[in-house]
Design a protein around this motif. Sequence first.
Motif, PDB file in Angstrom:
ATOM      1  N   THR A   1       0.417  -6.714   3.797  1.00 33.28           N
ATOM      2  CA  THR A   1      -0.537  -6.528   5.149  1.00 33.28           C
ATOM      3  C   THR A   1      -1.150  -7.974   5.324  1.00 33.28           C
ATOM      4  O   THR A   1      -1.639  -8.090   6.429  1.00 33.28           O
ATOM      5  CB  THR A   1      -1.686  -5.358   4.831  1.00 33.28           C
ATOM      6  N   GLY A   2      -0.951  -8.974   4.438  1.00 32.58           N
ATOM      7  CA  GLY A   2      -1.460 -10.099   4.770  1.00 32.58           C
ATOM      8  C   GLY A   2      -0.248 -11.068   5.737  1.00 32.58           C
ATOM      9  O   GLY A   2       0.621 -10.207   6.138  1.00 32.58           O
ATOM     10  N   LYS A   3      -0.927 -11.981   6.182  1.00 33.43           N
ATOM     11  CA  LYS A   3       0.021 -12.894   6.805  1.00 33.43           C
ATOM     12  C   LYS A   3       1.125 -13.715   5.847  1.00 33.43           C
ATOM     13  O   LYS A   3       0.514 -14.572   4.971  1.00 33.43           O
ATOM     14  CB  LYS A   3      -0.340 -13.465   7.940  1.00 33.43           C
ATOM     15  N   ALA A   4       2.281 -13.581   6.244  1.00 27.66           N
ATOM     16  CA  ALA A   4       3.241 -14.336   5.421  1.00 27.66           C
ATOM     17  C   ALA A   4       3.611 -15.783   5.946  1.00 27.66           C
ATOM     18  O   ALA A   4       3.399 -15.979   7.138  1.00 27.66           O
ATOM     19  CB  ALA A   4       4.609 -13.689   5.299  1.00 27.66           C
ATOM     20  N   PHE A   5       4.085 -16.694   5.076  1.00 25.80           N
ATOM     21  CA  PHE A   5       4.648 -17.903   5.450  1.00 25.80           C
ATOM     22  C   PHE A   5       5.980 -18.342   4.992  1.00 25.80           C
ATOM     23  O   PHE A   5       5.963 -17.865   3.619  1.00 25.80           O
ATOM     24  CB  PHE A   5       3.457 -19.030   5.705  1.00 25.80           C
ATOM     25  N   PHE A   6       6.738 -19.049   5.398  1.00 26.04           N
ATOM     26  CA  PHE A   6       8.004 -19.457   4.894  1.00 26.04           C
ATOM     27  C   PHE A   6       7.429 -21.071   4.250  1.00 26.04           C
ATOM     28  O   PHE A   6       7.061 -21.879   4.823  1.00 26.04           O
ATOM     29  CB  PHE A   6       8.928 -19.669   5.757  1.00 26.04           C
ATOM     30  N   GLN A   7       8.147 -21.306   3.288  1.00 25.23           N
ATOM     31  CA  GLN A   7       7.777 -22.679   2.570  1.00 25.23           C
ATOM     32  C   GLN A   7       9.302 -23.005   2.308  1.00 25.23           C
ATOM     33  O   GLN A   7       9.684 -22.670   1.419  1.00 25.23           O
ATOM     34  CB  GLN A   7       6.967 -22.557   1.237  1.00 25.23           C
ATOM     35  N   ARG A   8       9.575 -24.267   2.629  1.00 25.34           N
ATOM     36  CA  ARG A   8      10.903 -25.165   2.451  1.00 25.34           C
ATOM     37  C   ARG A   8      10.961 -26.089   1.522  1.00 25.34           C
ATOM     38  O   ARG A   8      11.623 -26.646   0.856  1.00 25.34           O
ATOM     39  CB  ARG A   8      11.328 -25.514   3.676  1.00 25.34           C
ATOM     40  N   HIS A   9       9.651 -26.756   1.577  1.00 28.27           N
ATOM     41  CA  HIS A   9       9.454 -28.173   0.755  1.00 28.27           C
ATOM     42  C   HIS A   9       8.118 -28.008   0.088  1.00 28.27           C
ATOM     43  O   HIS A   9       7.270 -26.966  -0.013  1.00 28.27           O
ATOM     44  CB  HIS A   9       9.181 -29.338   1.826  1.00 28.27           C
ATOM     45  N   ALA A  10       8.171 -29.142  -0.755  1.00 23.58           N
ATOM     46  CA  ALA A  10       6.938 -29.179  -1.731  1.00 23.58           C
ATOM     47  C   ALA A  10       5.752 -29.613  -0.873  1.00 23.58           C
ATOM     48  O   ALA A  10       6.120 -30.305   0.169  1.00 23.58           O
ATOM     49  CB  ALA A  10       7.311 -30.228  -2.805  1.00 23.58           C
ATOM     50  N   ILE A  11       4.710 -29.027  -1.022  1.00 24.64           N
ATOM     51  CA  ILE A  11       3.627 -29.073  -0.295  1.00 24.64           C
ATOM     52  C   ILE A  11       2.290 -29.622  -1.377  1.00 24.64           C
ATOM     53  O   ILE A  11       2.636 -29.686  -2.550  1.00 24.64           O
ATOM     54  CB  ILE A  11       3.083 -27.963   0.449  1.00 24.64           C
ATOM     55  N   ARG A  12       1.314 -29.895  -0.981  1.00 23.42           N
ATOM     56  CA  ARG A  12       0.159 -30.543  -1.571  1.00 23.42           C
ATOM     57  C   ARG A  12      -0.065 -29.453  -2.721  1.00 23.42           C
ATOM     58  O   ARG A  12      -0.277 -29.946  -3.866  1.00 23.42           O
ATOM     59  CB  ARG A  12      -1.246 -30.650  -0.746  1.00 23.42           C
ATOM     60  N   ALA A  13      -0.089 -28.144  -2.592  1.00 27.21           N
ATOM     61  CA  ALA A  13      -0.325 -27.328  -3.466  1.00 27.21           C
ATOM     62  C   ALA A  13       0.780 -26.914  -4.464  1.00 27.21           C
ATOM     63  O   ALA A  13       1.384 -25.967  -3.783  1.00 27.21           O
ATOM     64  CB  ALA A  13      -0.984 -26.063  -2.878  1.00 27.21           C
ATOM     65  N   ALA A  14       1.096 -27.764  -5.247  1.00 31.05           N
ATOM     66  CA  ALA A  14       2.384 -27.595  -5.893  1.00 31.05           C
ATOM     67  C   ALA A  14       2.408 -25.994  -6.831  1.00 31.05           C
ATOM     68  O   ALA A  14       1.387 -25.568  -6.928  1.00 31.05           O
ATOM     69  CB  ALA A  14       2.636 -28.530  -7.020  1.00 31.05           C
TER      70      ALA A  14
ATOM     71  N   PRO B   1       0.838  -1.226   0.090  1.00 28.94           N
ATOM     72  CA  PRO B   1       0.027   0.112   0.001  1.00 28.94           C
ATOM     73  C   PRO B   1       0.777   1.291  -0.079  1.00 28.94           C
ATOM     74  O   PRO B   1       0.305   2.228  -0.453  1.00 28.94           O
ATOM     75  CB  PRO B   1      -0.696  -0.035   1.275  1.00 28.94           C
ATOM     76  N   ALA B   2       2.004   1.409   0.647  1.00 31.59           N
ATOM     77  CA  ALA B   2       3.013   2.421   0.846  1.00 31.59           C
ATOM     78  C   ALA B   2       3.234   3.022  -0.850  1.00 31.59           C
ATOM     79  O   ALA B   2       3.271   4.054  -0.852  1.00 31.59           O
ATOM     80  CB  ALA B   2       4.198   2.186   1.394  1.00 31.59           C
ATOM     81  N   SER B   3       3.599   1.957  -1.652  1.00 28.74           N
ATOM     82  CA  SER B   3       4.259   2.441  -2.824  1.00 28.74           C
ATOM     83  C   SER B   3       3.101   2.343  -3.911  1.00 28.74           C
ATOM     84  O   SER B   3       3.157   2.573  -4.931  1.00 28.74           O
ATOM     85  CB  SER B   3       5.524   1.526  -3.335  1.00 28.74           C
ATOM     86  N   GLY B   4       2.012   1.455  -3.749  1.00 23.69           N
ATOM     87  CA  GLY B   4       0.957   1.284  -4.732  1.00 23.69           C
ATOM     88  C   GLY B   4       1.428   0.025  -5.809  1.00 23.69           C
ATOM     89  O   GLY B   4       0.603  -0.120  -6.752  1.00 23.69           O
ATOM     90  N   LEU B   5       2.583  -0.512  -5.356  1.00 25.26           N
ATOM     91  CA  LEU B   5       2.904  -1.571  -6.254  1.00 25.26           C
ATOM     92  C   LEU B   5       2.205  -2.944  -6.374  1.00 25.26           C
ATOM     93  O   LEU B   5       1.680  -3.102  -5.307  1.00 25.26           O
ATOM     94  CB  LEU B   5       4.477  -2.050  -6.129  1.00 25.26           C
ATOM     95  N   THR B   6       2.087  -3.230  -7.300  1.00 30.43           N
ATOM     96  CA  THR B   6       1.017  -4.765  -7.653  1.00 30.43           C
ATOM     97  C   THR B   6       1.632  -5.907  -7.829  1.00 30.43           C
ATOM     98  O   THR B   6       2.669  -5.983  -7.994  1.00 30.43           O
ATOM     99  CB  THR B   6       0.030  -4.288  -8.752  1.00 30.43           C
TER     100      THR B   6
END
Length: 488
Positions: free
Chosen positions: A244-257, A205-210
């Motif tokens: 502004t949403g919640k972030a998560f870290f992904q290290r491995h392949a998960i079901r949603a490829a 939101p600060a820069s308006g970048l999409t």
Amino acid sequence: MPNKLATYHAKRNFRITSEPRGQAQRAQDELRFVVQRHDASKLHYDFRLELDGTLKSWAIPKGPSMNPADKRLAVQVEDHPISYADFEGIIPAHQYGAGKVEIWDSGIWEARGDAAQGYRDGKLKFHLYGDKLHGSWTLVRTRMAGGGNKQQWLLIKERDEAARSDSGIDEEADKPVGKLLKHAPSKPATLQGITITHPERVIDPASGLTKLDLAHYYDAVAPYLLPYLKNRPVYLLRSPGGLTGKAFFQRHAIRAAIPEIAILDPSVDPEHQPLLVINSAKALVSAAQMGTIELHTCNARADCMDKPDCMVFDLDPDPKLKWQRVVDGARLLREFLNELGLDSFVKTSGSKGLHVVVPLARRHTWETVTRCSEAVARHLAETFPRKFGIKMGEQNRVCKIYIDHLRNQKMASTVAPYSVRARQGLSVSTPLSWDELDDVTNSAMWNIQSLPARLKALKKDPWEAYGNTRQTISKAMLRKLDMKDAAP
DNA sequence: GCCCTTG
DNA sequence: CAAGGGCAACGCTTT
DNA sequence: AAAGCG
Ligand SMILES: [Mn+2]
Ligand SMILES: [Mn+2]
């Protein structure tokens, strides 16, 4: 005629429970319904409709809702005898459905249309005439089979035309206005053959970048970035809802490829799901589509995970420290590495500090590299105790630069060159030449908007020599570092 | 973002 | 159907 | 031991 109550009977011991044995009845003109509050192991409401001589039954975990906006899960259970509609009492412990049953509401019901047909088709529309429940309702069978192969239905209150009309206005006002007012989602875009959904979604939101700006950035820098990702496990910091949403870290392949992202042979890390590798611009764009903002890399490549191919120093300054002090610190580190005989490369972290990277030949163990990096950091902190610290924690680096050498542990990772940072402005970890360091004013100097222009303006890649630099840690170096016991 | 579980 | 959880890991430091 | 941090 097969016994419609066979299941009901099979589940109960009528010498113990006071529930009625009952029997299937001749179909009636006037049909009963009952809702029983059942305080079993889990409180729920049993919704029963008389049909064809028995009570068709559903367990409704949250009970019926008078709000047409609600859809309540109704798990279909075995048919019950009609006499069950009058049952109230305690089902003894250890019996099926043990717990208290009370009649919460009862009355008669009337199908709209053919009841038996509607029941078979999984779409039953009806009126209820009870004390608490009245008006029109629908039961719809969903596609999903629930646990134990029970059919799942939804019980929905229909809007009533005439009776509940004075209150009808309120009901209109209750409707999910918010949903309708949400601005229409933008049409998907396509980049590198990858569909970018919600391309106009503002992620910062600060820069308006999409989101599309982000995808375009990764596409544009792919030729510069991919060499640092090639065959190297990559960890993703994803934040599909933007900063502004919640972030998560992904290290491995998960079901949603993530389409186009490769997975490593499981033998590389047998304990877990396969690790991820990005080897193409398509995969980068695909990662952006999936909400990836930051890319973090391992210090080793997939074909030889036991031998790191670089050593990283993460310079984390006290935020109050002048930028020039950070630059000076990086130069001191470079000079010391140089005295040891090691060339190094510098980049902004894209946040507050600088990263200094030493490319290595893949011949040293993690232990050697880990200990060597610690010795280097310790030496600087001992030589310049007012400038550097190697103890973690805010209070341990007041007016100092914390040299984070722990990036050199096997399980650690560092933000990759040209990775975007999930921070206001969407800054970029930017590779620099040592010569231009004086012209850099802060770690977040370049972002996804300005970095492609920088690359275009550069005469040559500041890290051009990185790929051909394969250095070894010699005995002499270890001696200078007071690591006489260590093997290179 | 997407899958899966839950109510 | 709608809502919500999970999607990492480790060493270090402080409590 | 457990929580907070990078
Ligand atoms: Mn029940
Ligand atoms: Mn840092």
